[in-house]
Design a protein around this motif. Structure first.
Motif, PDB file in Angstrom:
ATOM      1  N   LEU A   1      14.387   4.534  -6.978  1.00 41.96           N
ATOM      2  CA  LEU A   1      13.580   5.294  -6.024  1.00 41.96           C
ATOM      3  C   LEU A   1      13.221   4.355  -4.865  1.00 41.96           C
ATOM      4  CD1 LEU A   1      11.259   7.216  -8.507  1.00 41.96           C
ATOM      5  CD2 LEU A   1      13.577   7.775  -7.713  1.00 41.96           C
ATOM      6  N   THR A   2      13.949   4.477  -3.788  1.00 38.21           N
ATOM      7  CA  THR A   2      13.878   3.522  -2.683  1.00 38.21           C
ATOM      8  C   THR A   2      12.504   3.454  -2.020  1.00 38.21           C
ATOM      9  OG1 THR A   2      14.707   5.176  -1.129  1.00 38.21           O
ATOM     10  CG2 THR A   2      16.335   3.755  -2.202  1.00 38.21           C
ATOM     11  N   ASP A   3      11.799   4.561  -1.987  1.00 34.80           N
ATOM     12  CA  ASP A   3      10.492   4.605  -1.326  1.00 34.80           C
ATOM     13  C   ASP A   3       9.363   4.114  -2.234  1.00 34.80           C
ATOM     14  OD1 ASP A   3      10.986   6.907  -2.868  1.00 34.80           O
ATOM     15  OD2 ASP A   3       9.649   8.151  -1.666  1.00 34.80           O
ATOM     16  N   CYS A   4       9.696   3.774  -3.457  1.00 34.37           N
ATOM     17  CA  CYS A   4       8.702   3.286  -4.435  1.00 34.37           C
ATOM     18  C   CYS A   4       8.996   1.855  -4.855  1.00 34.37           C
ATOM     19  CB  CYS A   4       8.687   4.210  -5.657  1.00 34.37           C
ATOM     20  SG  CYS A   4       8.253   5.914  -5.291  1.00 34.37           S
ATOM     21  N   CYS A   5       9.684   1.110  -4.007  1.00 31.58           N
ATOM     22  CA  CYS A   5      10.014  -0.293  -4.261  1.00 31.58           C
ATOM     23  C   CYS A   5       9.617  -1.122  -3.055  1.00 31.58           C
ATOM     24  CB  CYS A   5      11.523  -0.475  -4.470  1.00 31.58           C
ATOM     25  SG  CYS A   5      12.209   0.338  -5.906  1.00 31.58           S
ATOM     26  N   THR A   6       9.357  -2.385  -3.304  1.00 25.75           N
ATOM     27  CA  THR A   6       9.119  -3.334  -2.219  1.00 25.75           C
ATOM     28  C   THR A   6       9.394  -4.747  -2.704  1.00 25.75           C
ATOM     29  OG1 THR A   6       7.649  -3.908  -0.398  1.00 25.75           O
ATOM     30  CG2 THR A   6       6.642  -3.762  -2.573  1.00 25.75           C
TER      31      THR A   6
ATOM     32  N   ALA B   1      11.835   9.402  -4.146  1.00 27.67           N
ATOM     33  CA  ALA B   1      11.224   9.961  -5.346  1.00 27.67           C
ATOM     34  C   ALA B   1      11.227  11.485  -5.344  1.00 27.67           C
ATOM     35  CB  ALA B   1       9.801   9.445  -5.515  1.00 27.67           C
ATOM     36  N   LYS B   2      10.891  12.095  -4.213  1.00 23.99           N
ATOM     37  CA  LYS B   2      10.802  13.563  -4.171  1.00 23.99           C
ATOM     38  C   LYS B   2      12.141  14.228  -4.444  1.00 23.99           C
ATOM     39  CE  LYS B   2      11.106  13.666   0.808  1.00 23.99           C
ATOM     40  NZ  LYS B   2      10.335  13.195   1.903  1.00 23.99           N
ATOM     41  N   LEU B   3      13.237  13.551  -4.115  1.00 16.53           N
ATOM     42  CA  LEU B   3      14.571  14.098  -4.391  1.00 16.53           C
ATOM     43  C   LEU B   3      14.974  13.872  -5.843  1.00 16.53           C
ATOM     44  CD1 LEU B   3      16.384  12.968  -1.122  1.00 16.53           C
ATOM     45  CD2 LEU B   3      15.460  15.232  -1.657  1.00 16.53           C
ATOM     46  N   ALA B   4      14.673  12.709  -6.363  1.00 16.62           N
ATOM     47  CA  ALA B   4      15.036  12.383  -7.755  1.00 16.62           C
ATOM     48  C   ALA B   4      14.258  13.224  -8.750  1.00 16.62           C
ATOM     49  CB  ALA B   4      14.781  10.908  -8.019  1.00 16.62           C
ATOM     50  N   LEU B   5      13.056  13.625  -8.385  1.00 24.79           N
ATOM     51  CA  LEU B   5      12.198  14.379  -9.298  1.00 24.79           C
ATOM     52  C   LEU B   5      12.111  15.857  -8.923  1.00 24.79           C
ATOM     53  CD1 LEU B   5       9.554  11.593  -9.629  1.00 24.79           C
ATOM     54  CD2 LEU B   5      10.824  12.581 -11.540  1.00 24.79           C
ATOM     55  N   ALA B   6      13.059  16.330  -8.116  1.00 25.08           N
ATOM     56  CA  ALA B   6      13.077  17.748  -7.731  1.00 25.08           C
ATOM     57  C   ALA B   6      13.716  18.576  -8.835  1.00 25.08           C
ATOM     58  CB  ALA B   6      13.866  17.918  -6.432  1.00 25.08           C
ATOM     59  N   ASP B   7      13.360  19.833  -8.860  1.00 20.88           N
ATOM     60  CA  ASP B   7      13.961  20.737  -9.862  1.00 20.88           C
ATOM     61  C   ASP B   7      15.399  21.057  -9.517  1.00 20.88           C
ATOM     62  OD1 ASP B   7      11.854  20.991 -11.631  1.00 20.88           O
ATOM     63  OD2 ASP B   7      10.879  22.493 -10.396  1.00 20.88           O
TER      64      ASP B   7
ATOM     65  N   LEU C   1      -2.542   2.547 -10.284  1.00 20.05           N
ATOM     66  CA  LEU C   1      -1.370   2.952 -11.063  1.00 20.05           C
ATOM     67  C   LEU C   1      -1.786   3.324 -12.481  1.00 20.05           C
ATOM     68  CD1 LEU C   1       1.688   3.126 -10.407  1.00 20.05           C
ATOM     69  CD2 LEU C   1       1.921   1.099 -11.816  1.00 20.05           C
ATOM     70  N   ARG C   2      -2.670   2.532 -13.064  1.00 24.38           N
ATOM     71  CA  ARG C   2      -3.179   2.850 -14.417  1.00 24.38           C
ATOM     72  C   ARG C   2      -3.903   4.196 -14.403  1.00 24.38           C
ATOM     73  NH1 ARG C   2      -1.093   1.131 -18.660  1.00 24.38           N
ATOM     74  NH2 ARG C   2      -2.976   1.690 -19.698  1.00 24.38           N
TER      75      ARG C   2
ATOM     76  N   GLU D   1       0.838  -1.216   0.000  1.00 24.14           N
ATOM     77  CA  GLU D   1       0.000   0.000   0.000  1.00 24.14           C
ATOM     78  C   GLU D   1       0.866   1.257   0.000  1.00 24.14           C
ATOM     79  OE1 GLU D   1      -3.136   2.461  -0.346  1.00 24.14           O
ATOM     80  OE2 GLU D   1      -3.230   0.273  -0.521  1.00 24.14           O
ATOM     81  N   GLU D   2       1.883   1.289   0.853  1.00 22.31           N
ATOM     82  CA  GLU D   2       2.776   2.449   0.896  1.00 22.31           C
ATOM     83  C   GLU D   2       3.556   2.595  -0.414  1.00 22.31           C
ATOM     84  OE1 GLU D   2       6.506   4.250   3.451  1.00 22.31           O
ATOM     85  OE2 GLU D   2       5.208   2.768   4.401  1.00 22.31           O
ATOM     86  N   THR D   3       3.997   1.482  -0.967  1.00 26.13           N
ATOM     87  CA  THR D   3       4.729   1.516  -2.235  1.00 26.13           C
ATOM     88  C   THR D   3       3.836   2.049  -3.357  1.00 26.13           C
ATOM     89  OG1 THR D   3       6.117  -0.324  -1.524  1.00 26.13           O
ATOM     90  CG2 THR D   3       6.025   0.121  -3.893  1.00 26.13           C
ATOM     91  N   LEU D   4       2.599   1.605  -3.390  1.00 30.60           N
ATOM     92  CA  LEU D   4       1.649   2.088  -4.401  1.00 30.60           C
ATOM     93  C   LEU D   4       1.391   3.577  -4.235  1.00 30.60           C
ATOM     94  CD1 LEU D   4      -0.363   1.613  -6.721  1.00 30.60           C
ATOM     95  CD2 LEU D   4      -2.029   0.888  -4.980  1.00 30.60           C
ATOM     96  N   THR D   5       1.139   4.018  -3.012  1.00 36.93           N
ATOM     97  CA  THR D   5       0.891   5.442  -2.744  1.00 36.93           C
ATOM     98  C   THR D   5       2.103   6.282  -3.136  1.00 36.93           C
ATOM     99  OG1 THR D   5      -0.661   4.915  -0.977  1.00 36.93           O
ATOM    100  CG2 THR D   5       0.323   7.112  -0.931  1.00 36.93           C
ATOM    101  N   ASN D   6       3.299   5.840  -2.768  1.00 39.15           N
ATOM    102  CA  ASN D   6       4.522   6.566  -3.127  1.00 39.15           C
ATOM    103  C   ASN D   6       4.739   6.582  -4.642  1.00 39.15           C
ATOM    104  OD1 ASN D   6       4.992   7.028  -0.430  1.00 39.15           O
ATOM    105  ND2 ASN D   6       6.571   5.464  -0.228  1.00 39.15           N
ATOM    106  N   SER D   7       4.401   5.491  -5.311  1.00 37.63           N
ATOM    107  CA  SER D   7       4.545   5.433  -6.772  1.00 37.63           C
ATOM    108  C   SER D   7       3.560   6.381  -7.452  1.00 37.63           C
ATOM    109  CB  SER D   7       4.352   3.997  -7.266  1.00 37.63           C
ATOM    110  OG  SER D   7       5.363   3.160  -6.742  1.00 37.63           O
ATOM    111  N   GLU D   8       2.350   6.468  -6.932  1.00 40.84           N
ATOM    112  CA  GLU D   8       1.376   7.430  -7.465  1.00 40.84           C
ATOM    113  C   GLU D   8       1.915   8.859  -7.321  1.00 40.84           C
ATOM    114  OE1 GLU D   8      -3.032   5.651  -6.643  1.00 40.84           O
ATOM    115  OE2 GLU D   8      -1.794   6.017  -4.872  1.00 40.84           O
ATOM    116  N   ALA D   9       2.502   9.155  -6.165  1.00 40.44           N
ATOM    117  CA  ALA D   9       3.080  10.491  -5.935  1.00 40.44           C
ATOM    118  C   ALA D   9       4.249  10.745  -6.880  1.00 40.44           C
ATOM    119  CB  ALA D   9       3.517  10.629  -4.479  1.00 40.44           C
TER     120      ALA D   9
END
Length: 174
Positions: A140-145, A168-174, A77-78, A27-35
Motif C-alpha cells: 500500500l504505497t500511500d501507507c509507507c514511508t 489502500a482504498k483500491l486494495a481494500l475496495a469491494d 495506531l494501537r 503524519e500522512e503515513t499514520l493518517t493513511n494507515s489509520e484509514a
C-alpha cells in the motif's frame, strides 16, 4: 476474492518527530494507515501489527530498544487496531523467526497487504521474503514511508517488478 490480511510494519514512536530516528512524511503515513485499518475492519479483513524490538544480545541499538517509549507502536495506531495481534520481530523481514506466517496460515490468508516503515528496508524485505512467496503480495504505497521521498520512490519502483503496488482504498475496495 482472495482472503486478505493487512500487515502494518513498524509504525513505532522512534520513527516520529520526537523519536530517535524521525522519518519523512510520518503524519500522512499514520493518517493513511489509520484509514486503511478502518477500511480493513469494515470489510472484516484481519489486521496484524508488526513491532521491531532491537536484539539486546547485540548491545544497545540506536533505537527500538526494549523498555523505551520509542519501541512502542504509535498510540494512534494501537487505538485504530486495539485487538490486532502484534508480531515481534528482530530482523527486517517480518517473517524471519516470527509468528507471522503461522498467524496468516491460521487465518487462511491468501493475499497480504503490506504497509509501514521503512519502505526500502522492512517493507521491502517482508514483501520479498521467501516466506511471502505463497501469498499474493501487495504494498500500500500511500501507507509507507522512509527517510526521504526519493528513497521511498526508489524502493517502490524496485518492488514494482515483484509485487503489486496500490493505494489502500483500491486494495481494500469491494
Amino acid at each position: 476474492m482472495p482472503k486478505q490480511a493487512l500487515i502494518v510494519i513498524d509504525l513505532q514512536n522512534d520513527y516520529f518527530p520526537e523519536g530517535k530516528f524521525p522519518l519523512w512524511n510520518t503524519e500522512e503515513t499514520l493518517t493513511n494507515s489509520e484509514a486503511a485499518i478502518a477500511l480493513a475492519k469494515a470489510r472484516e479483513v484481519p489486521v496484524i501489527l508488526v513491532q521491531h524490538v532491537a536484539d539486546a544480545s547485540k548491545g544497545i541499538a540506536p533505537f527500538f530498544n526494549a523498555g523505551t517509549e520509542g519501541v512502542e507502536i504509535h498510540p494512534r495506531l494501537r487505538a485504530a487496531a486495539p485487538d490486532a495481534p502484534v508480531v515481534i520481530k528482530r530482523f527486517a523481514d517480518s517473517f524471519h523467526q516470527t509468528t507471522l506466517d503461522a498467524e496468516l496460515s491460521r487465518l487462511g490468508i491468501e493475499e497480504i497487504l503490506l504497509c509501514g516503515m521503512m519502505t526500502q528496508n522492512c517493507v521491502t524485505h517482508t514483501a520479498l521474503s521467501k516466506a511471502a512467496e505463497k501469498y499474493s503480495v501487495k504494498v500500500l504505497t500511500d501507507c509507507c514511508t522512509t527517510v526521504s521521498q526519493m528513497i521511498h520512490l526508489i524502493a517502490l519502483n524496485a518492488l514494482s517488478i515483484r509485487v503489486g503496488l496500490l493505494e489502500a482504498k483500491l486494495a481494500l475496495a469491494d
